[in-house]
Design a protein around this motif. Structure first.
Motif, PDB file in Angstrom:
ATOM      1  N   ASN A   1       0.810  -1.218   0.000  1.00  0.00           N
ATOM      2  CA  ASN A   1       0.000   0.000   0.000  1.00  0.00           C
ATOM      3  C   ASN A   1       0.849   1.276   0.000  1.00  0.00           C
ATOM      4  N   ARG A   2       2.102   1.171   0.366  1.00  0.00           N
ATOM      5  CA  ARG A   2       2.964   2.362   0.374  1.00  0.00           C
ATOM      6  C   ARG A   2       3.117   2.946  -1.022  1.00  0.00           C
TER       7      ARG A   2
ATOM      8  N   ALA B   1      -6.242  -6.212   6.818  1.00  0.00           N
ATOM      9  CA  ALA B   1      -5.233  -5.150   6.860  1.00  0.00           C
ATOM     10  C   ALA B   1      -5.212  -4.360   5.553  1.00  0.00           C
ATOM     11  N   ASP B   2      -5.264  -5.055   4.427  1.00  0.00           N
ATOM     12  CA  ASP B   2      -5.272  -4.374   3.127  1.00  0.00           C
ATOM     13  C   ASP B   2      -6.479  -3.447   3.010  1.00  0.00           C
ATOM     14  N   ASN B   3      -7.617  -3.919   3.486  1.00  0.00           N
ATOM     15  CA  ASN B   3      -8.835  -3.112   3.388  1.00  0.00           C
ATOM     16  C   ASN B   3      -8.731  -1.844   4.221  1.00  0.00           C
TER      17      ASN B   3
ATOM     18  N   ALA C   1      -7.899   4.014   4.275  1.00  0.00           N
ATOM     19  CA  ALA C   1      -7.320   5.228   4.852  1.00  0.00           C
ATOM     20  C   ALA C   1      -6.681   6.087   3.759  1.00  0.00           C
ATOM     21  N   ILE C   2      -6.010   5.443   2.827  1.00  0.00           N
ATOM     22  CA  ILE C   2      -5.391   6.170   1.711  1.00  0.00           C
ATOM     23  C   ILE C   2      -6.463   6.728   0.780  1.00  0.00           C
ATOM     24  N   LYS C   3      -7.461   5.920   0.529  1.00  0.00           N
ATOM     25  CA  LYS C   3      -8.524   6.280  -0.413  1.00  0.00           C
ATOM     26  C   LYS C   3      -9.283   7.528   0.022  1.00  0.00           C
ATOM     27  N   PHE C   4      -9.466   7.696   1.339  1.00  0.00           N
ATOM     28  CA  PHE C   4     -10.282   8.797   1.837  1.00  0.00           C
ATOM     29  C   PHE C   4      -9.453   9.926   2.466  1.00  0.00           C
ATOM     30  N   SER C   5      -8.126   9.932   2.186  1.00  0.00           N
ATOM     31  CA  SER C   5      -7.252  10.980   2.695  1.00  0.00           C
ATOM     32  C   SER C   5      -6.792  11.898   1.558  1.00  0.00           C
ATOM     33  N   HIS C   6      -6.533  13.140   1.904  1.00  0.00           N
ATOM     34  CA  HIS C   6      -6.068  14.119   0.922  1.00  0.00           C
ATOM     35  C   HIS C   6      -4.547  14.068   0.771  1.00  0.00           C
TER      36      HIS C   6
ATOM     37  N   LEU D   1     -18.439  -3.319   0.600  1.00  0.00           N
ATOM     38  CA  LEU D   1     -18.468  -4.614   1.271  1.00  0.00           C
ATOM     39  C   LEU D   1     -17.247  -4.868   2.151  1.00  0.00           C
ATOM     40  N   GLY D   2     -16.183  -4.116   1.925  1.00  0.00           N
ATOM     41  CA  GLY D   2     -14.909  -4.412   2.582  1.00  0.00           C
ATOM     42  C   GLY D   2     -14.967  -4.432   4.097  1.00  0.00           C
ATOM     43  N   LEU D   3     -15.569  -3.404   4.707  1.00  0.00           N
ATOM     44  CA  LEU D   3     -15.607  -3.341   6.165  1.00  0.00           C
ATOM     45  C   LEU D   3     -16.550  -4.388   6.750  1.00  0.00           C
TER      46      LEU D   3
END
Length: 402
Positions: free
Chosen positions: A255-256, A288-290, A295-300, A355-357
């Motif tokens: 994810n980095r 963990a991937d989800n 967190a990355i998806k919804f961060s600026h 569905l992820g969460l």
């Protein structure tokens, strides 16, 4: 070792929905139903109208089956499937995380009730009291409960057959969809690599869109299969001794690269070099991937996401903290509901199946752990999941992974 996921409670209430007796509760770390309290105190405010409809209909119908209601829990919000039966002025209610688990509760209640009947017989005989009227009333309730059990078993069998047909259809559809979608994604990759000739800028953008859409649909198909397996109770956990720290580091590394593309600073902090646990490593990696990708998806851009792994007491904890948009308190219960959407949007137009969460929460529950969230609008969110360091009493020691 194979382990099935299970979660629920069963109570006996009066006609107004006030709890008289708690027959079983596997949700003690989430909910705490108390005798004398209205069952409505356990229901999320948004679902209270549906709950009161459920209660009203129970007064006029013998059995109601498979009502999905949100529970009111600040630590782990989610939904349960409610089944109920009305007899002799009382209401018997079962709530479980799986639509197929009601029968197990019914069997348990029948066992408890028979034990109570035996105890009453012994007490009357011991005290030599001519209290046959009391015993006849109790026996009549017992007979009504037996009839209710038969009706619920019948309904459960019908529902199980329906769910099996649904799962078979989803499996066939997923198989038929996944292969061509993967092929589309692969062919798009060949075109974008220039192996089929030079492409104009417009052509590259169109093919890139096709590629991203096909990858999203493959992910949706996979998520639907996972959720269907969990909801039907057929999800199996392959429990082996696995290093939790390594799993989280591997997820962090993948994810980095995505974080760097969005100019987000992704860091990791581990207090131990290794935390060996008896878990399904593949499923925990999926969780963990989800959490990290969300967190990355919804961060600026320009913000930070921190991943933490630590051992505390008899549990190991993984946390993912972001500086994103935050989630309104009234929308937190939606996070763990399949296909639900919150008002917060991804910052770069990334797609989500919704569905992820829900899948992650059920995987963690299957490991006897918890998944919790804290969030403040404008400041960000923290998702934490904890896992026990030791297996439950009576579980077999799993094989060590190679």
């Amino acid at each position: 070792m194979k382990q099935k996921i299970f979660h629920g409670f069963a109570v006996l209430c009066d006609q107004d929905g006030r709890i008289e007796l708690i027959l079983r509760n596997d949700l003690k770390n989430i909910l705490n139903p108390r005798p004398g309290a209205p069952l409505s105190t356990l229901i999320d405010e948004a679902d209270l109208p549906d709950y009161y409809t459920f209660l009203y209909r129970l007064k006029n119908e013998t059995v109601l089956y498979d009502w999905q209601l949100k529970i009111d829990s600040a630590t782990e919000p989610g939904e349960l499937y409610f089944t109920g039966g009305s007899f002799d002025g009382r209401i018997f209610i079962i709530a479980s995380s799986l639509t197929t688990e009601a029968a197990e509760f019914i069997d348990e209640l029948g066992r408890i009730n028979n034990e109570q009947a035996d105890m009453l017989r012994r007490a009357i005989k011991k005290e030599n009291r001519d209290d046959q009227e009391v015993f006849r009333d109790f026996a009549r309730v017992n007979n009504e409960l037996t009839n209710l059990q038969r009706e619920l078993h019948k309904k459960n069998h019908e529902l199980t057959r329906t769910l099996q047909e649904r799962d078979r259809f989803i499996g066939m559809a997923a198989h038929d969809l996944r292969s061509p979608l993967s092929g589309i994604s692969g062919l798009c990759g060949l075109l974008l690599d220039g192996r089929m000739g030079e492409l104009s800028t417009d052509q590259q953008e169109i093919i890139q869109t096709i590629c991203e859409s096909s990858e999203y649909m493959v992910q949706m198909v996979n998520d639907m299969l996972d959720l269907a397996a969990i909801e039907s109770g057929t999800l199996q956990l392959n429990i082996r001794k696995t290093d939790l720290v390594k799993i989280i580091r591997d997820s962090f590394s993948i994810n980095r690269q995505i974080a760097e593309q969005k100019e987000i600073c992704l860091t990791i902090k581990t207090e131990q070099d290794s935390i060996p646990l008896e878990i399904d490593g593949v499923k925990i990696r999926q969780v963990a991937d989800n959490l990290i990708s969300n967190a990355i998806k919804f961060s600026h851009p320009g913000t930070a996401v921190q991943v933490g792994v630590m051992q505390t007491g008899d549990h190991a904890e993984v946390s993912v903290r972001d500086q994103g948009q935050g989630i309104p308190a009234e929308e937190l219960p939606k996070l763990f509901t399949p296909y639900s959407r919150v008002k917060v949007s991804s910052t770069a137009g990334e797609k989500s199946t919704g569905l992820g969460l829900a899948i992650s929460q059920r995987i963690i529950r299957g490991h006897r752990g918890t998944l919790k969230v804290e969030s403040e609008v404008g400041k960000g969110s923290i998702f934490r999941f904890s896992l026990p360091l030791k297996p439950a009493d009576g579980e077999n020691t799993p094989q060590a992974s190679s």
